[in-house]
Design a protein around this motif. Sequence first.
Motif, PDB file in Angstrom:
ATOM      1  N   GLU A 152       0.837  -1.211   0.000  1.00  0.00           N
ATOM      2  CA  GLU A 152       0.000   0.000   0.000  1.00  0.00           C
ATOM      3  C   GLU A 152       0.866   1.253   0.000  1.00  0.00           C
ATOM      4  N   ALA A 153       1.971   1.175   0.743  1.00  0.00           N
ATOM      5  CA  ALA A 153       2.829   2.361   0.861  1.00  0.00           C
ATOM      6  C   ALA A 153       3.694   2.555  -0.376  1.00  0.00           C
ATOM      7  N   GLY A 154       3.604   1.612  -1.318  1.00  0.00           N
ATOM      8  CA  GLY A 154       4.334   1.807  -2.572  1.00  0.00           C
ATOM      9  C   GLY A 154       5.629   1.024  -2.653  1.00  0.00           C
ATOM     10  N   VAL A 155       5.930   0.199  -1.634  1.00  0.00           N
ATOM     11  CA  VAL A 155       7.163  -0.596  -1.691  1.00  0.00           C
ATOM     12  C   VAL A 155       6.896  -1.809  -2.568  1.00  0.00           C
ATOM     13  N   ASP A 156       7.638  -1.933  -3.654  1.00  0.00           N
ATOM     14  CA  ASP A 156       7.403  -3.106  -4.495  1.00  0.00           C
ATOM     15  C   ASP A 156       8.696  -3.745  -4.956  1.00  0.00           C
ATOM     16  N   VAL A 157       9.807  -3.245  -4.472  1.00  0.00           N
ATOM     17  CA  VAL A 157      11.081  -3.847  -4.856  1.00  0.00           C
ATOM     18  C   VAL A 157      11.933  -3.989  -3.603  1.00  0.00           C
ATOM     19  N   ALA A 158      12.509  -5.166  -3.396  1.00  0.00           N
ATOM     20  CA  ALA A 158      13.428  -5.347  -2.278  1.00  0.00           C
ATOM     21  C   ALA A 158      14.821  -5.010  -2.783  1.00  0.00           C
ATOM     22  N   LEU A 159      15.462  -4.047  -2.109  1.00  0.00           N
ATOM     23  CA  LEU A 159      16.779  -3.624  -2.604  1.00  0.00           C
ATOM     24  C   LEU A 159      17.906  -4.417  -1.963  1.00  0.00           C
ATOM     25  N   GLY A 160      17.665  -4.998  -0.796  1.00  0.00           N
ATOM     26  CA  GLY A 160      18.724  -5.751  -0.132  1.00  0.00           C
ATOM     27  C   GLY A 160      18.146  -6.720   0.858  1.00  0.00           C
ATOM     28  N   GLU A 161      18.991  -7.581   1.360  1.00  0.00           N
ATOM     29  CA  GLU A 161      18.537  -8.611   2.302  1.00  0.00           C
ATOM     30  C   GLU A 161      18.229  -7.989   3.658  1.00  0.00           C
ATOM     31  N   GLY A 210       2.153   1.134 -15.155  1.00  0.00           N
ATOM     32  CA  GLY A 210       2.183   0.387 -13.896  1.00  0.00           C
ATOM     33  C   GLY A 210       3.524  -0.323 -13.759  1.00  0.00           C
ATOM     34  N   ARG A 211       3.555  -1.302 -12.875  1.00  0.00           N
ATOM     35  CA  ARG A 211       4.819  -1.978 -12.544  1.00  0.00           C
ATOM     36  C   ARG A 211       5.435  -2.688 -13.758  1.00  0.00           C
ATOM     37  N   ASP A 212       4.609  -3.453 -14.479  1.00  0.00           N
ATOM     38  CA  ASP A 212       5.157  -4.221 -15.613  1.00  0.00           C
ATOM     39  C   ASP A 212       5.683  -3.286 -16.695  1.00  0.00           C
ATOM     40  N   GLU A 213       4.949  -2.202 -16.913  1.00  0.00           N
ATOM     41  CA  GLU A 213       5.347  -1.241 -17.947  1.00  0.00           C
ATOM     42  C   GLU A 213       6.655  -0.551 -17.556  1.00  0.00           C
ATOM     43  N   GLY A 252       4.169   2.973  -6.421  1.00  0.00           N
ATOM     44  CA  GLY A 252       3.063   2.178  -5.887  1.00  0.00           C
ATOM     45  C   GLY A 252       1.808   2.249  -6.733  1.00  0.00           C
ATOM     46  N   ASN A 253       1.947   2.669  -7.987  1.00  0.00           N
ATOM     47  CA  ASN A 253       0.797   2.815  -8.901  1.00  0.00           C
ATOM     48  C   ASN A 253      -0.239   3.806  -8.389  1.00  0.00           C
TER      49      ASN A 253
END
Length: 306
Positions: A30-39, A157-160, A201-202
């Motif tokens: 919801e907050a727009g986080v969609d990629v994990a940048l690190g462990e 969106g994300r895929d685009e 976060g679209n």
Amino acid sequence: MSSTLSNSGDGDDWNGGLDAIADILAFHVEAGVDVALGEAPVDRFAESEAGRNAAGTQAVRVAPPVAVPDGSRAAPPRAAAPARPAPAAITAEPSPPPPDVAALEAREAAASAPDIDALRALLERFEGCPLKHTATRLVFADGNPAARLMLVGEAPGRDEDIEGKPFVGRSGKLLDRMLAAIGIDRTNAYIANVVPWRPPGNRTPTPQETAICLPFIRRQIELANPDLLVCLGGPSAQTLLGIRDGITKARGRWVEYDTGSRVIPALATFHPAYLLRTPLGKRMVWRDMLSIEAKLGEKSSGTSGE
Ligand code: URA
């Protein structure tokens, strides 16, 4: 934010723990986080605090005592005043100009583009829209810029954002099927968005972001010079066609759109993402597709009077 998860061996605790994880993930999405940048998480505040402390406690260089001929030792020269810590290196992106200045720059830049390739190159260099700095890449267009039909959505969106092409995700696949129903594919349609960078976060683009991007999409339409314009969804229709009604009321009605060089017919229809959530709307979009097919036929047989 932190959470603890205990598994005491009790099934309810375990399920509760899974629920907690699902809640946390949902919160991040919801907050727009969609990629994990690190462990591991990195505390940037602690890093900059440590940097400040290190600068403040820098050792002051003290000159050694100086030997003088009578064997005594002269007092060492006074310690030099502590050097001012060097200003921290500025690593952040340069902040974009205020929205009204950016919109003005966008208008001037867009108007200066002599063709579609130049417009794309200008957009690649344009720094006025803050979305550029959160998106992965520019999503300029897909399809054939010489096509008679141009379709414009709201924003990628994300895929685009990953592929750099509009409408390649689930809603894009549905759009392809809608167009295929009237014999159209991306070789004879040109597809773009009002906003060419993905909002984090679209989320919906802000009015300022839309205003900054508007001169570019208007120029893109003018340069592509299609015979028909189709706006996918309410936001695109409101921005480009000035439609104030909701999309349910506005869809399916032909209006006029002034490209800057000529006036062409334009139509608003439901956004394919809406159709994925509301399949009942497909019936109305089918009518819109037939109307587009008929209009293309009219225009190619020259019955429009042009
Ligand atoms: N929705 C849009 O409006 N545009 C895209 O490119 C993808 C989804």
